[in-house]
Design a protein around this motif. Structure first.
Motif: not given
Lengths: 754, 754
Positions: B179-182, B184, B194, B227-228, B254-260
């Motif tokens: 999991t995990g991505a970011a 922009k 990524h 984002k979920k 902005y940067e957005l990061a999360g699992d999903d």
């Protein structure tokens, strides 16, 4: 060794206690950390961007942790009753009502590396907190933690036992309900990244990243990232090693992103070896966070940082010098002043960059850019207070608000880190700006400010972002029930628009805009449409004029939702026309009924000291000649009932200093009963003498002094008042008189004036 | 309009069908997309980094989607039986056995914006796939999608209906379990980010980011991230708008990061308006992904990109020119060749940068850096095949392997994107390198390679990363059961070490290292310790020499776990000493018993065409004079039973081309029965004539020709063979003879030689 710490702690207390003569030494940062005060004990600079707060609201742990952040509406990173620490958060809000920030947690541990916060958390003891400093010792690890901060950085000092010690970064745990973070370990001494924060008060679209850069004083012998893995089922569950558990990524150096992630750094420590961790914060970029860290905290000089913090606080606090009063009085006063000077806080980085309001991009400023404007709270007294005592700061706050208008097209309502969260109601920026200008602070662009204010007061429903319901408000003179979906509390909202329009009228008058003055003054009285003679209440109405029925003026207390009102009931809004009290008295049938009903408000439990709508009511007794003693008595009672030297020593949520400011003005004996009105209500002051240094750039006077000769310790009634040596018979005093450098001299007695 | 597409599709088919004389025109990319072949139909360049694959393995949808990626061990981004598409993935693996990549999904939709993939997914029709091109039409939206690719980019062409059209980026959905991505969003035409990938075969520590840059040909009129959100409970659940659902972040920059997480871009489209999306990939950085995109795909020239892809494929495929045979024969052959030339693929960016092996950092190369080395599979035939036909590529693959040794200290075993996943057993890099060198490809650093090989063959248990169990293997001559925790399949692992050691011996001999030659030759025969005369099987042993009891030589078929063996049973490993068949024959009691047992292996259902350990067995009949017809017959049978022109036309997982290469050699009539042995087993060729162009930089001959005169269509037995015009009586032929430019001329009959 724990005993050793105990002795050290006592010595430290003793050492700090001896020279306790400076204002800073009276501050107790624990005040407000219980009773939902929502303040925190960790270090922060005045109006600082970063703070370091012991985070103890994760996981229910029986008596150890009674309050769990997700099991109730919980806006506190720290609660005095709780004892289970899971780290130190580096961005925090003080005295707000919704869960937010409480993020970027660092946690020191010892022994076998454990990455689950429920397992690595620890109880603690020997807590100490003073402005710019916090310390305690973790029971589980015998680690002593000391914390301090600069404007944009936090500095932690961990004294470890011998062996394998760790510092864990947790970006998943926090107060904010927003998920998502990314990090990158740059070396064995540095990790950078960003964490999404926002969704303040569950406003779904308000999110932004906060960026951080963290450096350690000692290279880690081992490090890695970690991520909570999702649950797997079936075949995948049989194979995967990390199923719904935390997975470590040893030596991981790439970008790592996810909902629930972090990093760990492990150190071989000698006994009592100190490892420092410093954290730079920015709302613009990782690079700025690194620059902030480098600029404000180039080394790991804990003692210097702590002393700087103390000195900075003291220099600000001592603008108000108090003599006399008990130690508790001083503690309550300076702690309230301390809590008032935390928000709004700066948003710009050391290089002047800040995130633009409500749009993507970066602005640059050579002055301070302020953020965290909880204006529905603070317009009532915080900004008038800042205008009086810290006008240079209030000026920059107004400049920030005007810049927000330029960037987003609207003044702020509840601004958080460049986001308009639209929390609460009314149009509170208008009274803040008008009040500031009228108090004589005028080094900002009043033309643009006026344009902004008038826009929100006149733009039609279809485009008006600040004033939902404005259409009917202007045509009908009130906002009817069941017409607007986006209006919360028709009566409350209308009352807020009234006071905003009255402020707009006052500002128009000052700017010689006569027509605007007339129009908005008229509009400001439209609350009269809500007056229901049959109940004597302001009562919700329907579009065709009929009253909302049934109607219970007591329904809606204690934050229970009720039709027509916002965080209050009809009783609590009954007198909320501070700009038009004389007419309210008339409307209610004259002075004696007004006094009767106002007294009943207190006597019958309809007054709520813990929320804003009615906090000006004790001072309204001054509007009836001969009844001012009631204000003196009531204020004195409220002070002693609700404010004291202990975690529960605030009546409720501090609301970014609003409840603290109530105390400050009340103890000074002057209260700005209506924003935009340059008159203060006079009540009995607490201290023998107060000297407020006035800013010569704004005010003609050098200092404002308030003296009180008390006939006894319990003397609370004003027997006599002299202003500048002249007998003074009124119970209101003008701002202008005060800032010319007035000398107020009270004589107080135990019995009220006959 | 759908009918319109149908006609267009038929016209297109017709147009493509007419000049179907080039090798590329015979490739059917759908072969292997059923029966767990794990290939994909989407476009990819030969050995390309990026590919674009219709992703249809998310969500069970009754008959529409039978195979759901998480409900079984599922390594396929696309399955022919499934029909529910949820996007096009831009990094994919072809023919592997564990779920990985299948990530960075783009999905075109139309109408109301919907962000839940279960809801925005669609069935499709009119599928077309040729090398470098894929197309279909989405039923739900009447959107036509066409896909093509360059080495490091994917290009999608979406033909939208009139109205509100969208392109959704989904970084949460995918085949990988990581999991995990970011991300922009840089503008209304660009998004970068990524995505973490890895945990291949549930190896927890193997994770790395893949970086991407995506550009659209038309500015989006609206865009945002999403984002979920996690599930909320209690008070929070009452207030939050997005509880366990997908939350949009309109205009988020902005940067957005999360699992999903993901993003969406919305466009106002005319009817049949085309919007292109191009995706650049890098394993080094976002900046490199952008450079790769700019360099390889500066515009949105779909037709040119598609034609380039076709031409590139054709130029490679036509190194082997076939005449005669049926259309199906050609389809099977060129499709197998196509699938063989996908992995190992390049890892370096256009600027030469690539992620280092097993450590953080970036290398730079002027040649190709290859990745995705599924060596337990490919050492058996893929690398010998590449050595024969594409020696310049094989050379660079070996150079990549040596570079990995220099970077990480060890040669690869199952290398994925710079990570050693340690999947499967043995020491397969050794036979690959030895075999390559012995075939005459020597433009690499053989000294370092030898050092690396010998290190893994001799380093003790405590440090040996490649050969678990090596201690006992070297001292006892076998790996005992119940001694090592980290040895999977003692017998299988030992057999793999034997063949590696035999290769090492051959290489030592070529390098004139006589002592090493003797030692490792001896070691390579240690499988004899496993020979149990009572069963005639290679049987697991305990440390003191006793046999594992009970012992069932049939247990372990069809990937059922069994003690002692890896993905197979004792029968399937019974003859796996390809380097020492003559001794095996002796050990088994002579030629006739050997033939009997070998034949029984097939007749009794003990042969598994779908996995590697026994795929060389059909050719072992050649070791007994007079029994070669069995090989000819068996190979012919296996070809026709397992390989055909249809999605299920591979016997099982292609294993990055290994099963395809089996077909290639088998159809050519020559099979490298033992890596490191320069002899090919001869069986009957399929085509009338095959011409293999030899690379003059490596081989003296210009071309290798294999001719077959068939007495009839069903002639499968070798009646006569001439090599370079001379009668040839052997059923093995040397590599050396072939690469001198041999001309093999077969006469085939329906009945076997008397």
């Amino acid at each position: 060794m724990r005993n050793g710490y105990g002795i050290l702690f006592l010595l430290l207390l003793f050492h700090l206690a001896v020279p306790a003569q400076e204002p800073v030494d009276f501050v107790n940062p624990f005040i407000g950390t219980s009773n939902y005060g929502a303040t925190y004990p960790g270090p922060v600079r005045p109006w600082g961007m970063a703070s370091v707060v012991p985070f103890n609201v994760a996981f229910k742990k029986g008596a150890e942790n009674q309050f769990e952040k997700d099991s109730e509406w919980h806006s506190r990173p720290y609660v005095a009753e709780n004892k289970f620490l899971t780290g130190y958060s580096h961005v925090n809000l003080s005295g707000v009502g919704c869960p937010e920030l409480g993020s970027i947690l660092l946690m020191p541990t010892h022994g076998q590396l454990e990455l689950n916060p429920e397992h690595y958390g620890s109880t603690y003891q020997d807590e100490v907190a003073t402005p710019g400093y916090y310390a305690h010792t973790l029971d589980k690890y015998s680690i002593k933690t000391e914390l301090t901060a600069t404007l944009r950085t936090g500095l932690s000092k961990y004294t470890f036992p011998q062996g394998q010690s760790h510092i864990i970064l947790n970006l998943g745990l926090g107060l904010t309900n927003e998920t998502g973070a990314a990090l990158k370990i740059l070396s064995e001494t540095e990790v950078v990244g960003h964490k999404l924060i926002g969704t303040f008060c569950y406003n779904p679209e308000d999110v932004r990243p906060v960026y951080f850069a963290i450096k350690f004083s000692k290279p880690a012998t081992n490090f890695g990232a970690w991520k909570k893995m999702p649950p797997f089922k079936g075949v995948e569950a049989e194979w995967t090693k990390y199923n719904d558990t935390i997975k470590p990524y040893p030596q991981f150096r790439y970008e790592l992103a996810g909902d629930d992630i972090g990093a760990y750094f492990s150190f071989e420590t000698e006994n009592e070896e100190v490892v420092y961790a410093k954290v730079g914060i920015s709302y613009v970029s990782i690079e700025n966070a690194r620059q902030n860290l480098q600029g404000e905290q180039p080394d790991f000089n804990f003692d210097k940082t702590r002393q700087d913090a103390r000195l900075t606080w003291n220099n600000l606090l001592k603008r108000i010098k108090v003599d006399g009063g008990s130690k508790d009085d001083k503690t309550n006063f300076y702690s309230a002043l301390y809590h008032t000077l935390i928000h709004p806080n700066i948003l710009q980085d050391a290089n002047g960059e800040y995130p633009l309001m409500e749009k993507y991009g970066t602005g640059n400023t050579s002055e301070n850019r302020y953020t965290v404007f909880s204006l529905w709270d603070t317009y009532r007294n915080v900004h008038p207070f800042l205008s009086l005592v810290y006008p240079e700061v209030q000026s920059q706050m107004v400049k920030s608000m005007i810049a927000m208008y330029k960037e987003s097209g609207w003044l702020p309502k509840w601004e958080l880190l460049g986001m308009e969260t639209s929390v609460m109601v009314g149009d509170p920026a208008t009274p803040v700006i008008a009040d500031t200008y009228l108090r004589g602070i005028r080094d900002f662009d009043i033309q643009t400010a006026y344009e902004a204010i008038k826009k929100s007061a006149t733009a039609p429903d279809s485009v008006n972002k600040l004033r939902p319901g404005i259409g009917k408000y202007r045509t009908l003179g009130y906002i009817p029930e069941n017409h607007y979906e986006n209006v919360w509390g028709t009566v409350s909202t209308s009352l807020e628009y009234n006071i905003a329009d009255w402020n707009l009228a006052q500002l128009a008058k000052a700017l010689n805009k006569k027509e605007d003055y007339r129009n908005f003054l008229k509009q400001s009285a439209s609350y009269r449409n809500y007056y229901d003679p049959s109940t004597g209440m302001l009562r919700p109405r329907m579009e065709k004029g009929e009253w909302l029925t049934p109607f219970n003026p007591k329904a809606g207390a204690n934050f229970e939702p009720v039709i027509g009102f916002v965080e209050g009931n009809a009783w609590q809004y009954r007198f909320y026309v501070p700009h038009d009290i004389k007419n309210l008295i008339k409307m209610l049938g004259g002075k004696s009924r007004f006094i009767k009903e106002l007294q009943l408000c207190f006597d019958d439990g309809n007054y709520d000291m813990a929320n804003e709508p009615d906090i000006t009511y004790p001072f309204l007794f001054n509007f009836v000649k001969g009844e001012e003693w009631r204000a003196q008595k009531m204020v004195n009672q409220l002070i002693h009932k609700h404010y004291f030297d202990g975690p529960a020593g605030l009546p409720g949520n501090d609301d970014t200093g609003t409840l603290s400011t109530w105390l400050l003005f009340s103890m000074l004996g002057i209260y700005p009963h209506c924003p935009g009105d340059m008159s203060y209500a006079i009540v009995s002051p607490t201290f023998d003498k107060v000297t407020i240094a006035l800013n010569a750039n704004y005010y003609p006077g050098k200092e404002l002094t308030i003296e009180a000769n008390k006939s006894s310790k319990n003397a609370i009634y004003i027997q006599n008042l002299e202003v500048n040596g002249q007998k003074y018979n009124r119970y209101f005093i003008d701002h202008d008189t005060l800032v010319k450098g007035a000398h107020l001299k009270f004589e107080l007695t135990e019995t009220r004036k006959p």
